[in-house]
Structure formats: C-alpha cells, structure tokens
Design an enzyme around this catalytic site. Structure first.
Site, mmCIF file in Angstrom:
data_model
loop_
_atom_site.group_PDB
_atom_site.id
_atom_site.type_symbol
_atom_site.label_atom_id
_atom_site.label_comp_id
_atom_site.label_asym_id
_atom_site.label_seq_id
_atom_site.Cartn_x
_atom_site.Cartn_y
_atom_site.Cartn_z
ATOM 1 N N GLY A 47 0.843 -1.183 0.000
ATOM 2 C CA GLY A 47 0.000 0.000 0.000
ATOM 3 C C GLY A 47 0.881 1.236 0.000
ATOM 4 O O GLY A 47 2.091 1.157 0.283
ATOM 5 N N SER A 48 0.302 2.370 -0.272
ATOM 6 C CA SER A 48 1.103 3.583 -0.443
ATOM 7 C C SER A 48 1.852 3.977 0.821
ATOM 8 O O SER A 48 3.013 4.387 0.760
ATOM 9 C CB SER A 48 0.199 4.738 -0.882
ATOM 10 O OG SER A 48 -0.846 4.937 0.057
ATOM 11 N N GLU A 50 3.131 2.186 2.995
ATOM 12 C CA GLU A 50 4.195 1.245 3.335
ATOM 13 C C GLU A 50 5.393 1.341 2.387
ATOM 14 O O GLU A 50 6.446 0.766 2.664
ATOM 15 C CB GLU A 50 3.681 -0.205 3.302
ATOM 16 C CG GLU A 50 2.663 -0.528 4.358
ATOM 17 C CD GLU A 50 1.307 0.070 4.025
ATOM 18 O OE1 GLU A 50 0.791 0.825 4.865
ATOM 19 O OE2 GLU A 50 0.804 -0.170 2.927
ATOM 20 N N GLU A 69 -5.101 -9.282 2.320
ATOM 21 C CA GLU A 69 -4.427 -9.245 3.618
ATOM 22 C C GLU A 69 -4.702 -10.466 4.491
ATOM 23 O O GLU A 69 -3.850 -10.866 5.282
ATOM 24 C CB GLU A 69 -4.796 -7.962 4.354
ATOM 25 C CG GLU A 69 -4.171 -6.709 3.772
ATOM 26 C CD GLU A 69 -4.978 -6.079 2.653
ATOM 27 O OE1 GLU A 69 -4.611 -4.982 2.192
ATOM 28 O OE2 GLU A 69 -5.985 -6.698 2.231
ATOM 29 N N HIS A 92 -1.569 -2.715 5.104
ATOM 30 C CA HIS A 92 -1.830 -1.356 4.642
ATOM 31 C C HIS A 92 -2.851 -0.661 5.532
ATOM 32 O O HIS A 92 -4.044 -0.943 5.464
ATOM 33 C CB HIS A 92 -2.326 -1.381 3.193
ATOM 34 C CG HIS A 92 -2.640 -0.027 2.642
ATOM 35 N ND1 HIS A 92 -1.810 1.056 2.818
ATOM 36 C CD2 HIS A 92 -3.689 0.421 1.915
ATOM 37 C CE1 HIS A 92 -2.336 2.108 2.217
ATOM 38 N NE2 HIS A 92 -3.478 1.744 1.665
ATOM 39 N N HIS A 299 -18.465 -25.186 22.892
ATOM 40 C CA HIS A 299 -19.027 -24.525 21.718
ATOM 41 C C HIS A 299 -20.489 -24.153 21.925
ATOM 42 O O HIS A 299 -20.973 -23.184 21.356
ATOM 43 C CB HIS A 299 -18.882 -25.430 20.484
ATOM 44 C CG HIS A 299 -19.228 -24.759 19.189
ATOM 45 N ND1 HIS A 299 -19.388 -25.446 18.004
ATOM 46 C CD2 HIS A 299 -19.438 -23.452 18.874
ATOM 47 C CE1 HIS A 299 -19.678 -24.600 17.039
ATOM 48 N NE2 HIS A 299 -19.727 -23.390 17.532
ATOM 49 N N GLY A 422 -11.793 -21.334 14.759
ATOM 50 C CA GLY A 422 -13.051 -21.580 14.076
ATOM 51 C C GLY A 422 -13.303 -20.612 12.940
ATOM 52 O O GLY A 422 -14.296 -20.736 12.220
#
Length: 552
Positions: A47-48, A50, A69, A92, A299, A422
């Site tokens: 990304g810009s 980075e 990502e 990003h 669960h 999960g």
C-alpha cells in the site's frame, strides 16, 4: 532499506560520537534488528503508506506477496508455526488491517508469534484526518493482539519493533501490532542494542509436586492434550509420561496441532466441545491431567459438572489467563515441555493395569453404484493410504473433521495444523507458509469447498513461488457444518437452512486461472491414482497441484 550495515564515512563524527559511520535511519535500524532475530521474510500486500519501508530492499530479505491481507497473515501464521520464530507482517493502514482481522484473530487463538506492522499517514498531516489514515490505529486490532503501539517519535520505531518481537515470542505467544507513519522511515535513529530475553518460564515446583503426587496416587488417570504440547516440542515427553502412568490420552476440544500420536496404544480419541459429552467420555477416570490446553473449550451452552463425579482435575498450561478461568482443580503455569520433564524426574509410580486399547473403526467402503457419490470417510481413508505420514497436513474442512479424526490419523508431531479459532480463510494460505518453511517437502492442504473461497488467492502465491503443495478440496456443494449443526439450535429434521448451499463452483477452473493444474474426481475408483499423482514430488521446486474430490 539497505542490505548491510550503513557504509563507513571516514573522518566524520555522527551524533552517537562514533567516528567514521554515517547516521543510521529508522529503516536501517529496523532491518538490522529483523536480520539479527531471523525475520528476513516479510509477508505483505503493498500500500502507499508502506512504500518507504521497502526502498532499497535488501538482497538477503524475501518479500512474500499475498493478494489479500487475510492471505498475508495466514501465510505468516503457517510459516511462524513451522519455523518456531516470529514472522514479520506488513499491512496497509486501516483497510488492510481490517481485511486481515479474521486471520489475526486466528493467530491469536493459535498462539502464533507475529510482528504485524501497518502503514500510517505522515505525522505532519495526521491532525487533518487525511485519506487512508488509521484513526486510533492501535485500537483497531485489539483485543486480538498481545500488544499494540504507534510510537510517539520516529526514533522510537526500532525499539518498538524489538519490544514487539520479545512480547510475541514470550509464552503464551501471539501477534503484536506496530503502526508506523510513512515519514518515519528516513528519520535518524540509533541501532537497537543487542539483548536477549527469555521466552519461557519454568512452572512452580510446588504446584508440579502437587500434580505429580495426584498422578502417583490415582488409579485410573486420563491425560487431555492440546496444541501447546506440540508448540513446546513436548510430544515425546508427554508420550513418556503417559506410558509411565498407563494413562489414556484424549485430545482437547478445538485443538489445532497433533500433540499425541494417534496410532499409539494409549490414544483414546477426541473430546467434543460439549460439556456433557466431555464428562461422559472421561467417566471412570479419577484423575484428569490437562496438558497444554484449556480445561475445557465449549461450543454450545451446557449444564452440570465440568468433570465426572469423583475425578480430580489438574492442568499444566503456558497461559495464566487460561489457568485463571479453569473451573476447578489445580493448575501449574509455565512452559509445557519444562513442566512435563520435571514430572518425569519423579520416581516411577505404582504399577497400574494397562487400559484397553481404542477400538479401530471399520473400513469405509466405496459407493455401491456409479450414481452415488463417495463418502468423506472413503476419500480420507484413501488419502491416508497414499500419503507420506511424515508429510504435513494443513486442514480447514470443519464438517469433515470428525471423519478425518477417524480415517486420517496423524501419527507424528509437527505434521498437522488447523485453526484454533473456528474462523475460515486460514488453511490455504497457512499451507503456503508451511511450504515456505519446509523447502522441498510436499504439503497437503485439506480444505472444504466453502472454506476455500475465503482465501483462494493463496493458490496464486503458491504458483508464483513454485511451492510443492497439494490442495485437496472436499466438494459437497454446501456449508455442511452449518447444516449438521442446525438441530442444536432448534431446526427441525430436514428443515432448510438458509444460505448453506454452494452450487456451481469449479475448483479446477479456479486453480487453472491462477496457473495451478488440477483434476476433478467424482469416481471412487479413480481417487487413489489421482492423489498419488498429485502427491508425487520429482523435484524440490515442483509447484502446486489441486484435486477436487466430489463427496456426498
């Protein structure tokens, strides 16, 4: 970035007072530290904000590109688990971190050490709420990171990365987050001092003495093992302790690693995430020793006791937070391997009768007619027969997991991985990370058709790096786990569960579009040969293959 320490500039004195060295930048210091701790693979989607991090990219570093990502974090998770060292992730700003949050959550539950960095807009324009800025950047990934910071000054970035690495590696391990403004990288900074931090803690001897005494005195012990056993490298020690006590060994609910060989005579099976069923399966044991797992993960809502009547519960866990909510009994907190090794120093306990072995399942049969689909049991039994048991299986097929636990036994430490969370979208990119960490070994990614669509872009990364991965897609054209689980929430038999049918997916064509060859198998008689061909590795850089298995 520079590929080595900054060049000498003889005759000048920098602000450190060292003659002959030019001023280091934040970029220099961060790369130098990452190199020293072995974080030379950077898992990222660019990304810009980075881009300044990656200028003059060092030759001894590797940029591992993911097309989304969630794929980036999943690849880093698999790589970190396979290497045992923290992986460096770059995302990003706010949008990238948001896309990655599902697998950051999974990394947190997996106890995977990740140093996650994210770009931020330049400090000078942050007061003006600029485009792509991350508002309250440190709050976005919480609560699923161990630590989160946006350093107050550019000069603080290298030390923040160093502290993040230490926190990520300390047990219980997990992801950490550092937000870095784009204009920080070229600012002056000092190298990070060399330091060493202990990552493990030995459990308290007095508590281990109480656990050891309980195990020595009981008549019918049961062990319940979890993922921290394998993460700590303690599987051989746990096997030895179980053999010493003639203890049946169960796997804790929702465990993402193989922490006891499933072919061992003392192996007793898998516990479900249901309180009443756990109590039922552990009935008859008078001491229950939970090792490297919560006691217990549920669960659905249940009721009644947490352990059978007359049984005493004890636990060895690397996470004090988990020990704090253990419902009863005693708990020792610290590194699992060190704790088990301390228990092994005790004198041999009294002789006990060896418990009866677990009954073997019947063989799964192929369909009786050509019009029937093969069962998941038959498909996984066939895979078990043709695969190398030393190879790694990365699994994300929730509806098939109970069948897998019966027909695809995992017999060696370090050869199985799934998500503890999960959350879907982990398995395919995690297989890419594992393959990167174990060059030349063929990795099996066993994925459900619904699960695969969360991060199928991982196939592209596997193709680009020519990684020997066999993606096995179990295609039952539905979210079977939800349909199977519906009666628990009051659905009538055969009642339609909305949003669970998945018709029309062609995984061979999807793989072909990313450069990966594939084959669709719907006839049981062809399955073994198709899997053998897909699993064959003739060269270390053999690329990925895909087998779509149509199952009932």
């Amino acid at each position: 970035m520079t590929g080595s320490a900054p060049q000498q500039n003889h005759g000048q004195v920098n602000e450190y007072g060292a003659r002959g060295a030019r001023q280091w930048t934040v970029r220099d210091a961060v790369i130098d530290f990452a190199r020293r701790v072995g974080m030379t693979s950077i898992f990222a989607n660019p990304g810009s904000t980075e881009l300044p991090m990656f200028r003059d990219f060092p030759a001894d570093f590797r940029y591992v590109l993911g097309l989304q990502e969630a794929v980036v974090v999943g690849m880093a998770d698999g790589y970190a688990q396979a290497t045992g060292n923290a992986a460096l992730v770059n995302l990003h700003s706010a949008a990238g971190v948001g896309n990655a949050m599902g697998n950051i959550f999974t990394a947190f539950r997996n106890r995977t050490p990740l140093v996650v960095t994210a770009g931020q807009q330049a400090r000078s324009i942050l007061p003006f709420d600029p485009f792509l800025a991350a508002t309250q950047a440190t709050e976005l990934p919480k609560p699923y990171v161990k630590w989160s910071i946006e350093p107050a000054r550019a000069q603080d970035v290298p030390l923040a990365i160093a502290r993040a690495y230490a926190i990520a590696m300390q047990e219980p391990r997990g992801p950490v987050f550092v937000s870095i403004p784009a204009d920080d990288w070229d600012q002056p900074a000092e190298p990070v001092p060399v330091s060493e931090v202990a990552h493990t803690m030995r459990p308290e001897p007095a508590m281990l003495e109480r656990i050891g005494a309980l195990l020595d005195a009981c008549e019918r012990p049961a062990f319940v093992v979890g993922g921290a056993v394998d993460r700590a490298g303690a599987v051989p020690d746990v096997v030895q302790l179980a053999e010493r006590h003639h203890a049946r060994v169960y796997v804790a609910p929702m465990t993402g690693r193989c922490s006891f060989p499933e072919s061992h005579r003392l192996f007793a099976g898998f516990l479900p995430a249901m309180r009443e069923r756990i109590v039922e399966l552990l009935g008859g044991h008078d001491a229950i020793f939970v090792i490297g797992a919560p006691a217990f993960t549920y669960h659905v809502e249940g009721s009644g006791p947490h352990v059978p009547a007359g049984a005493q519960l004890c636990q060895l866990i690397d996470d004090p937070g988990v020990a704090a909510w253990t419902p009863q009994g005693i708990a020792a907190v610290g590194n699992v391997r060190l704790g088990v090794q301390d228990l092994l120093t005790r004198a041999a306990p009294k002789a006990r009768e060896l418990p009866a072995p677990r009954a073997l399942p019947p063989r799964a049969l192929p369909p009786s007619s050509g019009s029937e689909r093969m069962s998941v049991a038959f498909a996984l039994q066939t895979l078990a027969e043709v695969r190398d048991p030393a190879g790694v299986v990365v699994e994300e097929a929730p509806s098939a997991r109970p069948v897998m636990q019966t027909y695809l036994p995992i017999t060696r430490a370090g050869t199985f991985m799934t998500m503890d969370s999960g959350g879907l979208g982990y398995g395919m990119p995690a297989a890419v990370g594992v393959a990167l960490a174990r060059p030349g070994e063929r990795v099996i990614a066993l994925i459900g058709d619904g699960s695969s669509m969360y991060s199928i872009q991982a196939i592209w990364s596997a193709v680009q790096m020519q990684l020997p991965i066999t993606f096995v897609i179990l295609n039952n054209t539905r979210y079977a786990a939800l349909q199977d689980f519906a009666p628990v929430f009051g659905f009538a038999p055969h009642e339609t569960v909305q949003g669970t049918d998945l018709p029309g997916l062609d995984f061979v064509m999807l793989a072909k579009g990313m450069g990966c060859p594939g084959e669709r198998v719907s006839e049981a008689a062809r399955l073994a040969d198709a899997l053998r061909s897909a699993l064959a590795t003739s060269a270390p850089d053999d690329g990925p293959t895909l087998v779509e298995v149509v199952v009932a």
